[in-house]
Design an enzyme around this catalytic site. Structure first.
Site, PDB file in Angstrom:
ATOM      1  N   HIS A 119      -1.766  10.456  -0.320  1.00 51.57           N
ATOM      2  CA  HIS A 119      -1.772   9.395  -1.072  1.00 51.57           C
ATOM      3  C   HIS A 119      -1.925   9.308  -2.630  1.00 51.57           C
ATOM      4  O   HIS A 119      -1.534   8.434  -3.348  1.00 51.57           O
ATOM      5  CB  HIS A 119      -3.310   8.751  -0.665  1.00 51.57           C
ATOM      6  CG  HIS A 119      -3.477   7.446  -0.696  1.00 51.57           C
ATOM      7  ND1 HIS A 119      -3.001   6.553   0.350  1.00 51.57           N
ATOM      8  CD2 HIS A 119      -4.323   6.530  -1.323  1.00 51.57           C
ATOM      9  CE1 HIS A 119      -3.252   5.251   0.159  1.00 51.57           C
ATOM     10  NE2 HIS A 119      -4.216   5.275  -0.975  1.00 51.57           N
ATOM     11  N   LYS A 145      -6.640  -0.702  12.096  1.00 53.76           N
ATOM     12  CA  LYS A 145      -6.347  -1.042  10.844  1.00 53.76           C
ATOM     13  C   LYS A 145      -4.919  -0.350  10.357  1.00 53.76           C
ATOM     14  O   LYS A 145      -3.944  -0.781   9.785  1.00 53.76           O
ATOM     15  CB  LYS A 145      -7.148  -0.800   9.524  1.00 53.76           C
ATOM     16  CG  LYS A 145      -7.054  -1.697   8.176  1.00 53.76           C
ATOM     17  CD  LYS A 145      -6.103  -0.838   7.301  1.00 53.76           C
ATOM     18  CE  LYS A 145      -5.804  -1.451   5.937  1.00 53.76           C
ATOM     19  NZ  LYS A 145      -5.124  -0.621   4.827  1.00 53.76           N
ATOM     20  N   GLU A 167       0.867  -1.368  -0.002  1.00 51.56           N
ATOM     21  CA  GLU A 167       0.141  -0.053   0.137  1.00 51.56           C
ATOM     22  C   GLU A 167       0.912   1.336  -0.146  1.00 51.56           C
ATOM     23  O   GLU A 167       1.642   1.221   0.952  1.00 51.56           O
ATOM     24  CB  GLU A 167      -0.778   0.049   1.154  1.00 51.56           C
ATOM     25  CG  GLU A 167      -1.879   0.931   1.273  1.00 51.56           C
ATOM     26  CD  GLU A 167      -2.822   1.001   2.346  1.00 51.56           C
ATOM     27  OE1 GLU A 167      -3.100   0.041   2.897  1.00 51.56           O
ATOM     28  OE2 GLU A 167      -3.180   2.051   2.931  1.00 51.56           O
ATOM     29  N   ASP A 219       4.328 -14.357  11.489  1.00 54.19           N
ATOM     30  CA  ASP A 219       2.885 -14.725  11.274  1.00 54.19           C
ATOM     31  C   ASP A 219       1.821 -13.525  11.646  1.00 54.19           C
ATOM     32  O   ASP A 219       1.646 -13.301  12.659  1.00 54.19           O
ATOM     33  CB  ASP A 219       2.561 -15.959  11.873  1.00 54.19           C
ATOM     34  CG  ASP A 219       1.214 -16.561  11.992  1.00 54.19           C
ATOM     35  OD1 ASP A 219       0.059 -15.795  11.288  1.00 54.19           O
ATOM     36  OD2 ASP A 219       0.634 -17.537  12.413  1.00 54.19           O
TER      37      ASP A 219
HETATM   38  C1  MEV Z   1      -5.410   3.253   5.380  1.00 55.54           C
HETATM   39  O1  MEV Z   1      -4.796   1.969   5.195  1.00 55.54           O
HETATM   40  C2  MEV Z   1      -5.509   3.609   6.749  1.00 55.54           C
HETATM   41  C3  MEV Z   1      -6.204   4.334   7.460  1.00 55.54           C
HETATM   42  O2  MEV Z   1      -7.610   4.393   7.024  1.00 55.54           O
HETATM   43  C4  MEV Z   1      -6.163   4.362   9.025  1.00 55.54           C
HETATM   44  C5  MEV Z   1      -6.858   5.323   9.732  1.00 55.54           C
HETATM   45  O3  MEV Z   1      -7.991   5.790   9.286  1.00 55.54           O
HETATM   46  O4  MEV Z   1      -6.730   5.893  10.965  1.00 55.54           O
HETATM   47  C6  MEV Z   1      -5.787   6.006   6.916  1.00 55.54           C
END
Ligand code: MEV
Length: 434
Positions: free
Chosen positions: A386, A272, A88, A288
């Protein structure tokens, strides 16, 4: 031949502007990588199909991913370049930027619990689970001694059985159930094999003691005895810009963190982001990452309501203080860590063979990755940074050559149209003008 590492500061300014070959050479010198190690990174050596054949079943080939290095990490006063394998865009740039912010406040302070894993043995067919638990507890010394017979080397290294825990469930849909936990120190291993083997060895004794029937014997991925901790402080002025005072950014970041604390829908995305960083280091080092994901999310739900893995607050000086605490069952011996040549190079770049140190680095990376995300979200939004990498990916997909990618991407950003079709148009126009 391995060179002498010349580890200096990990604050390698302008690193991202270097060519890939220059970056590889800088890291090789920094970490003392051999020519062989460098060949592994650049893909001319590395995991072979023959080695892969011994890792999983039905192998038909290999799959490559980008191997990047995050800069600026200062952890417990030591500089680290952090290897990250991830597909990513923006993750490596984001975490490096956040590590630089934390560096302004003295870097990260980290620690870790002893590497104690939990093995679970499920006992069924006992009428009185409390009495059965009592009998297992009385035989605690015998069971711990037996557990230490499986792996004498581990015991000699200071690992081995630490304790038992008994968890009676008198009334379940499958009848009364006793869960026996074996707490087992696995030292520098992730520990799944050691734990599973030991639980299988103890099962017949537990059946004999309880008169019950053992069903599952398996480690728990909720490795909450093996947590890692990281904290950092970012001076408010480091967060500010010409147009946005630092104090406002601190407040917006704290508000974002509270959002994740109170709302599971936001917490999932917030976490995430944390795992974006942790998983990338896990993959680079052959660990892992599914086990880490399972442990992290189960830990995040421990109160009964899923919540954030990190906390951010404004400290008494007005600066931003953050912390993270999560189970991190990682190893530096055994499994893919030993087999995968790139995982060995990753550990060399980190300059450690200690699982505890690796877990602490990962905790710092998780905290930094989260800071990068919520700082961007709470200020300019995530898309700006991004989009430049996204545009480059689009340009590549449209067939741009290496020397055309940056020009095509810049033009798409300028036009505010980052689509495959526009990439093709810009590329055609560029080639037509030449
Ligand atoms: C994207 O891979 C991760 C984010 O969505 C984390 C977040 O919103 O804190 C940018």
């Amino acid at each position: 031949m391995s060179e002498q590492p010349q580890r200096g500061s990990s604050r390698l300014s302008g690193f991202y502007r270097q060519s890939l070959a220059e970056r590889a050479a800088t890291v090789a010198q920094w970490a003392g990588l051999s020519e062989q190690d460098q060949a592994v990174l650049l893909g001319s050596e590395g995991l072979t199909p023959a080695q892969a054949e011994h890792m999983i079943e039905n192998v038909i080939g290999l799959y490559a991913l980008p191997f990047g290095v995050a800069t600026n990490f200062l952890i417990n006063g030591r500089d680290y370049l952090v290897p990250m394998v991830v597909e990513e865009p923006s993750i490596v740039a984001g975490v490096s930027f956040a590590a630089r912010l934390a560096r302004d406040g003295g870097g990260f302070t980290t620690s870790a619990d002893a590497p104690v894993m939990i093995g679970q043995i499920q006992v069924l067919g006992v009428d009185n689970v409390y009495a059965a638990a009592g009998r297992v507890w009385e035989a605690r010394a015998r069971l711990l001694e037996e557990a230490n017979c499986c792996d004498r080397v581990l015991v000699e290294l200071g690992g081995g059985a630490r304790d038992l825990e008994l968890r009676p469930f008198p009334d379940t849909p499958a009848g009364p159930m006793l869960i026996v936990h074996l707490l087992f120190d696995v030292r520098d291993a992730m520990g799944a094999n050691a734990i599973n083997t030991t639980c299988e060895r103890l099962a017949p004794i537990i059946e004999e003691l309880t008169g019950g029937r053992v069903n599952l014997r398996i480690l728990s991925n909720l490795a909450d005895r093996r947590k890692a901790y990281a904290a950092c402080t970012v001076p408010a002025e480091s967060l500010g810009s010409d147009t946005l005072p630092g104090a406002k950014v601190v407040r917006a970041i704290v508000e974002a963190a509270v959002f994740a604390q109170i709302d599971p829908y936001r917490a999932a995305t917030h976490n995430k982001g944390v795992m974006n960083g942790i998983d990338a280091v896990a993959i680079a080092t052959g660990n892992d990452w599914r086990a880490l994901e399972a442990g992290a999310h189960a830990w995040a739900a421990r109160s009964g309501r899923y919540s954030a893995l990190t906390e951010w607050r404004q400290d008494e000086r007005g600066d931003l203080a953050g912390r993270i605490e999560l189970p991190l069952a990682v190893g530096t011996v055994g499994g893919a860590t030993r087999v995968h040549p790139a995982a060995q190079v990753a550990l060399k770049i980190l300059g450690t063979q200690s699982a505890s140190e690796l877990a602490q680095i990962m905790a710092a990376v998780g905290l930094a990755q989260n800071l990068a995300a919520i700082r961007a979200l709470a200020t300019e939004g995530i898309q700006r940074g991004h989009m430049s990498l996204h545009a480059k990916q689009m340009a590549l997909a449209a067939g741009a050559a290496e020397d055309e990618v940056a020009v095509v991407a810049a033009r798409m950003i300028e036009d505010g149209r980052i689509t495959t079709q526009h990439a093709a148009e810009v590329l055609a126009a560029l080639r037509g003008a030449q």
